[in-house]
Motif scaffolding. Structure first.
Motif, short mmCIF file in Angstrom:
data_model
loop_
_atom_site.label_atom_id
_atom_site.label_comp_id
_atom_site.label_asym_id
_atom_site.label_seq_id
_atom_site.Cartn_x
_atom_site.Cartn_y
_atom_site.Cartn_z
N PRO A 132 -14.78 -4.60 -13.92
CA PRO A 132 -15.04 -3.47 -14.83
C PRO A 132 -15.07 -3.92 -16.28
N PHE B 244 -15.55 4.97 -18.64
CA PHE B 244 -14.67 3.85 -18.26
C PHE B 244 -13.23 4.34 -18.12
N LYS C 76 -13.23 -6.90 -20.67
CA LYS C 76 -13.22 -7.03 -19.21
C LYS C 76 -11.82 -6.71 -18.69
N GLU D 243 -12.45 6.31 -14.91
CA GLU D 243 -12.48 5.55 -13.66
C GLU D 243 -11.39 4.48 -13.57
N HIS D 244 -10.99 3.91 -14.73
CA HIS D 244 -10.11 2.74 -14.67
C HIS D 244 -8.79 2.88 -15.43
N ASN E 62 -22.06 -1.37 -14.40
CA ASN E 62 -21.19 -1.76 -13.31
C ASN E 62 -21.76 -2.91 -12.48
#
Length: 320
Positions: free
Chosen positions: A219, A240, A298, A243-244, A213
């Motif tokens: 991210p 990942f 990304k 969280e995203h 991070n």
């Protein structure tokens, strides 16, 4: 998508529509009768159904959902003659719904290889509540028999241990006590060592996640490509995804690093796991990507990624 030539089969399956095809609600049916409900011909998709599934909707994973809200995930495979559903997920669906008494089951495709299922009994009544097979008396008696054998073994072992203890004299008791103290000390050292190792491992994991991070201003996650990743699905690391990525499947756009082209890819979310599914194989072929490439993704917008090939793993051959 390749379409193998299907052999003629019995009336256990067929298309759910005739004439002009409605691609948004493709359907077929199966009649569950006979002894071998797991036969490959029973698990096969009708040829005309598969032929009309849009390329972007086809996936090697399908989801079957009943009217009561229960669902099953089943893998899709192909032999030289037709596409079919893998035994593991199919048998689970059949067993959980206690099929096999001449039920008629319709499979309606809602998109992305998701199917709504309606189950009708032989008398025409629709099944709207879950049906499960009760455990047979034979299996219950078998469990009790095994439990009885295990209990008898434990009793005999306890009796044998008691006989040995009675034979031990006063002098040997001191030796036994000393041996127990040594064993307890050794056990404590092992537990302490294990805790230290566990703490170090946990610190390394946290440090690695933190570095992922901190190194990037946006991210990002990285994956080293294997042969199966190029042909089928690309897994997204759980840390990942949690969280995203939301808990619902959605289409995302992945841009080439030079910005000249991009691809639409399905981000499939199933049971807290996320993967790049439909459209990913096309991206890998056109980018082009190869085994051993280290790919960094990304997250530049909520539904947009930029793909950077940062290097290549040097090994003889990378296989699963």
């Amino acid at each position: 998508m390749m379409f193998p030539k299907e052999r003629e089969r019995g009336s256990s399956s067929g298309l759910g529509q005739g004439g002009e095809v409605d691609v948004e609600n493709l359907s077929f049916f199966k009649i569950f009768q006979g002894e071998d409900l797991s036969a490959e011909s029973m698990r096969a998709f009708p040829y005309d159904f598969i032929r009309n599934v849009p390329q972007d909707d086809f996936s090697s994973n399908m989801v079957i959902r009943t009217q009561c809200g229960l669902s099953w995930e089943v893998k899709v495979s192909m032999n030289p003659c037709f596409y079919y559903m893998e035994k593991r997920g199919w048998n689970q669906f059949v067993n959980d719904n206690a099929l096999g008494d001449k039920e008629l089951v319709t499979f309606t495709h809602t998109g992305l290889m998701c199917f709504n299922v309606n189950i009708y009994e032989e008398n025409g009544k629709e099944v709207v509540t879950p049906r499960r097979r009760p455990r047979t008396m034979a299996s219950l008696s078998g469990i009790k028999k095994e439990a009885g054998k295990s209990s008898n073994k434990d009793v005999k072992k306890a009796e044998k241990t008691g006989g040995v203890k009675k034979e031990v004299g006063e002098s040997s008791k001191r030796d036994v006590k000393k041996a127990e103290e040594i064993a307890e000390s050794t056990r404590g050292d092992k537990l302490k060592s294990k805790r230290c190792e566990g703490g170090e491992t946990s610190k390394k994991k946290k440090k690695k996640m933190k570095s992922n991070n901190v190194e990037h201003t946006v991210p990002v996650f990285s994956v080293t490509l294997t042969a199966s990743y190029l042909k089928f699905l690309l897994p997204i690391p759980r840390y990942f995804a949690e969280e995203h990525i939301s808990n619902q499947s959605k289409r995302v756009t992945i841009h080439h690093s030079d910005g000249n082209c991009s691809w639409e890819v399905l981000c499939l979310v199933r049971k807290r796991k996320a993967t790049f599914s439909s459209g990913w194989a096309t991206l890998a072929r056109e980018y082009p990507l190869s085994v051993g490439d280290i790919c960094a993704f990304k997250l530049i917008k909520p539904t947009e990624f930029q793909l950077l090939v940062t290097g290549k793993v040097v090994e003889e051959i990378m296989t699963d």
